[in-house]
Write a protein that holds these residues in place. Structure first.
Motif, PDB file in Angstrom:
ATOM      1  N   ARG A 104      -0.211  -3.463   4.265  1.00 44.92           N
ATOM      2  CA  ARG A 104      -0.454  -4.497   5.277  1.00 44.92           C
ATOM      3  C   ARG A 104       0.823  -5.308   5.470  1.00 44.92           C
ATOM      4  N   GLY A 105       1.476  -5.668   4.305  1.00 47.97           N
ATOM      5  CA  GLY A 105       2.722  -6.437   4.355  1.00 47.97           C
ATOM      6  C   GLY A 105       3.804  -5.677   5.106  1.00 47.97           C
ATOM      7  N   LEU A 106       3.919  -4.368   4.798  1.00 44.95           N
ATOM      8  CA  LEU A 106       4.953  -3.545   5.459  1.00 44.95           C
ATOM      9  C   LEU A 106       4.672  -3.436   6.950  1.00 44.95           C
ATOM     10  N   LYS A 107       3.385  -3.286   7.272  1.00 44.03           N
ATOM     11  CA  LYS A 107       3.012  -3.125   8.688  1.00 44.03           C
ATOM     12  C   LYS A 107       3.323  -4.414   9.459  1.00 44.03           C
ATOM     13  N   THR A 108       3.007  -5.561   8.802  1.00 42.11           N
ATOM     14  CA  THR A 108       3.300  -6.837   9.468  1.00 42.11           C
ATOM     15  C   THR A 108       4.795  -6.935   9.743  1.00 42.11           C
ATOM     16  N   ILE A 143      -3.868   7.766  -4.303  1.00 45.09           N
ATOM     17  CA  ILE A 143      -4.091   9.027  -5.022  1.00 45.09           C
ATOM     18  C   ILE A 143      -3.481   8.977  -6.418  1.00 45.09           C
ATOM     19  N   TYR A 144      -2.229   8.506  -6.506  1.00 48.86           N
ATOM     20  CA  TYR A 144      -1.566   8.491  -7.809  1.00 48.86           C
ATOM     21  C   TYR A 144      -2.275   7.554  -8.794  1.00 48.86           C
ATOM     22  N   GLN A 180      -3.786  -1.120   0.240  1.00 47.85           N
ATOM     23  CA  GLN A 180      -4.005  -1.750   1.549  1.00 47.85           C
ATOM     24  C   GLN A 180      -3.145  -3.002   1.690  1.00 47.85           C
ATOM     25  N   LYS A 181      -3.114  -3.790   0.591  1.00 48.56           N
ATOM     26  CA  LYS A 181      -2.365  -5.052   0.620  1.00 48.56           C
ATOM     27  C   LYS A 181      -0.879  -4.793   0.823  1.00 48.56           C
ATOM     28  N   SER A 215       1.627   8.761   3.902  1.00 44.38           N
ATOM     29  CA  SER A 215       1.439   7.319   4.011  1.00 44.38           C
ATOM     30  C   SER A 215       1.520   6.705   2.609  1.00 44.38           C
ATOM     31  N   VAL A 216       2.238   5.581   2.495  1.00 44.50           N
ATOM     32  CA  VAL A 216       2.378   4.884   1.206  1.00 44.50           C
ATOM     33  C   VAL A 216       0.993   4.571   0.661  1.00 44.50           C
TER      34      VAL A 216
END
Ligand code: ADP
Length: 470
Positions: free
Chosen positions: A190-194, A20-21, A186-187, A13-14
């Protein structure tokens, strides 16, 4: 329903990757800063201690040298002891002459061996948690060895305290880095998921979806591309609906006519050859109209898909044009005249079959829309420099209004006006012409003046007559 990935590869997951990075990077940076700090501060503090013992040693040696007595002034040693330094005076054999501090015999032996092997009469070294400076001195008429020591414990304590602070600061920074990276990842996702959710809605036919709200440049580019895809999908969906409606509408009339005239032949005109021929001719004409319509629809879909790839070859455009004009010969019976002005043996490189469709459509339109004089002018002329060949098809009809001009190349566009139509038309002809010529990258256009007629033109590249190697 969401689309499933065909290949079930376990993907990261991105969100997690960024988190992590980012955390690893922050931890690494902090570690590096701590390390650099430790090395630099230790060096500076130890340097200061070294300077201190060396300058104190030099000071004491100087005062001992200038003392007129063999006895050593105790008060001199006391002053330095008060500053935290330990001062010793030995004979060259290692016997203690004067000190306020304690030293082990092994340290004395070590000192004597170091000073006797030293190239200059002095030596600076750290040992057993002390920074030591030893030098040969003269006191009165005697020769001896002076040792000035400073405990490094003080330095180590200072470094330890600083490291503790640094560790506390690092922990706080790391927590802040965790929070920032978590929020950022998360931000982003969130954009990609939208966008992904919107794309699913689009796939389900919701063309009102807008991919506009994006926080980052790359996401905004993705949004623009998706909006473009949406518009294109919508256009082709609209076209699919439009063509279905138009084609079914256009099919209805000839089918009704065919049925009606076939019934008439069967029931009424069967025995009357004259009437029967007339009715059968209507059936034949309507069947032709149907064939034309079906062919045009097929051509449109061909031109717009990969089947419509162009197949370039060199051919004689003059002869080819004549062969098409000959097919229109039957129109002479209806009073039409085709006026031609064609240069001989002009060769071009193009897809012959598709250029045939272009010429056929342009001639058909000119015949359909020409004026009372029923005349169509066809010319094929080489340009002055010989690089281009211009085909012009001109009619004397009502022309095309300025408002209609930009639209006539669109699929299924027909101007409102009625025309006498000896050649079947479907409203697809010019869109086929446009698609074919654009695929060839040929210049084309129309000059039209209302009330005077229209002139459609195409510029072909002129080539020598040598045909392409197979
Ligand atoms: P159609 O089958 O209706 O002729 P086309 O795509 O060939 O379809 O042409 C689209 C529209 O452009 C026509 O309906 C007509 O209104 C206009 N048009 C095309 N050629 C001419 C012309 N030579 N003169 C006037 N109008 C024309």
């Amino acid at each position: 329903m969401k689309p499933e990935r065909v290949k079930k590869v376990k993907l990261k997951s991105v969100n997690n990757v960024i988190f992590i990075y980012f955390c690893l990077l922050s931890a690494l940076l902090l570690l590096l800063v701590d390390l650099v700090f430790y090395v630099v501060v230790t060096n500076i503090l130890e340097g200061q201690v070294s300077d201190r013992v060396v300058s104190a040693g030099a000071d004491i040696a100087m005062q001992l040298k200038h003392s007129p007595y063999d006895e050593v002034d105790k008060a001199l040693f006391d002053r330095y002891e008060k500053d935290g330094l330990h001062v010793f005076l030995f004979t060259t054999e290692g016997e203690i002459v004067e000190t306020e501090s304690i030293i082990s015999q092994s340290d004395v032996n070590d000192l004597i061996s170091r000073i006797s092997s030293a190239s200059e009469n002095r030596v600076l070294y750290s040992d057993n948690g002390f920074m030591n400076f030893a030098t040969r001195v003269n006191y009165g008429s005697n020769e001896g060895v002076l040792l000035v020591s400073y405990p490094l414990e003080v330095v180590h304590n200072t470094i330890g305290a600083m490291q503790l602070y640094l560790l506390a600061i690092s922990a706080v920074v790391l927590v802040i880095a965790f929070i920032i990276s978590y929020n950022f990842s998360q931000k982003l996702t969130r954009g990609l998921k939208t966008m992904s959710d919107k794309a699913v809605c689009l796939a389900h036919g919701d063309y009102s979806i807008d991919f506009a709200d994006a926080d980052y440049k790359e996401m905004a580019q993705l949004s623009d591309s998706l909006n473009f895809v949406r518009d294109e999908v919508k256009k082709s969906e609209d076209f699919r609906r439009e063509i279905l409606a138009n084609v079914t509408h256009d099919l209805k009339t000839p089918l009704t006519m065919i049925k009606a005239y076939a019934s008439m032949v069967k029931e009424i005109s069967g025995d009357d050859p004259e009437k029967r021929d007339k009715h059968l001719q209507v059936i034949i004409d309507e069947t032709d109209r149907l064939t034309g319509l079906v062919n045009d629809v097929l051509n449109v879909s061909k031109v717009n898909s990969n089947i419509g790839e162009i197949n370039l070859k060199v051919f004689n455009l003059t002869e080819f044009l004549y062969s098409i004009i000959n097919k229109f010969g039957y129109l002479q019976n209806s009073g039409y005249s085709l006026m031609i002005d064609i240069d001989g043996n002009l060769y071009t490189r193009a897809d012959e079959e598709k250029i045939g469709q272009v010429i056929y459509n342009l001639l058909g339109n000119a015949v359909n829309y020409t004026g009372e004089d029923k005349t169509v002018y066809i010319s094929l002329k080489s340009s002055l420099d010989g690089s281009r060949i211009r085909l012009s098809v001109r009619d004397t009809g009502k022309g095309i209004s300025k408002e209609d001009l930009p639209n006539i190349w669109d699929r299924y566009y027909r101007s409102e006006e009625n025309h006498v139509r000896p050649v079947k038309g479907t409203g697809l002809g010019l869109s086929i012409v446009k698609a074919i010529l654009q695929k060839h990258s040929f210049d084309f256009g129309v000059d039209s003046e209302q009330g005077k007629g229209s002139c459609f033109w195409v510029d072909f590249p002129a080539v020598s007559s040598i045909p392409d190697e197979p």
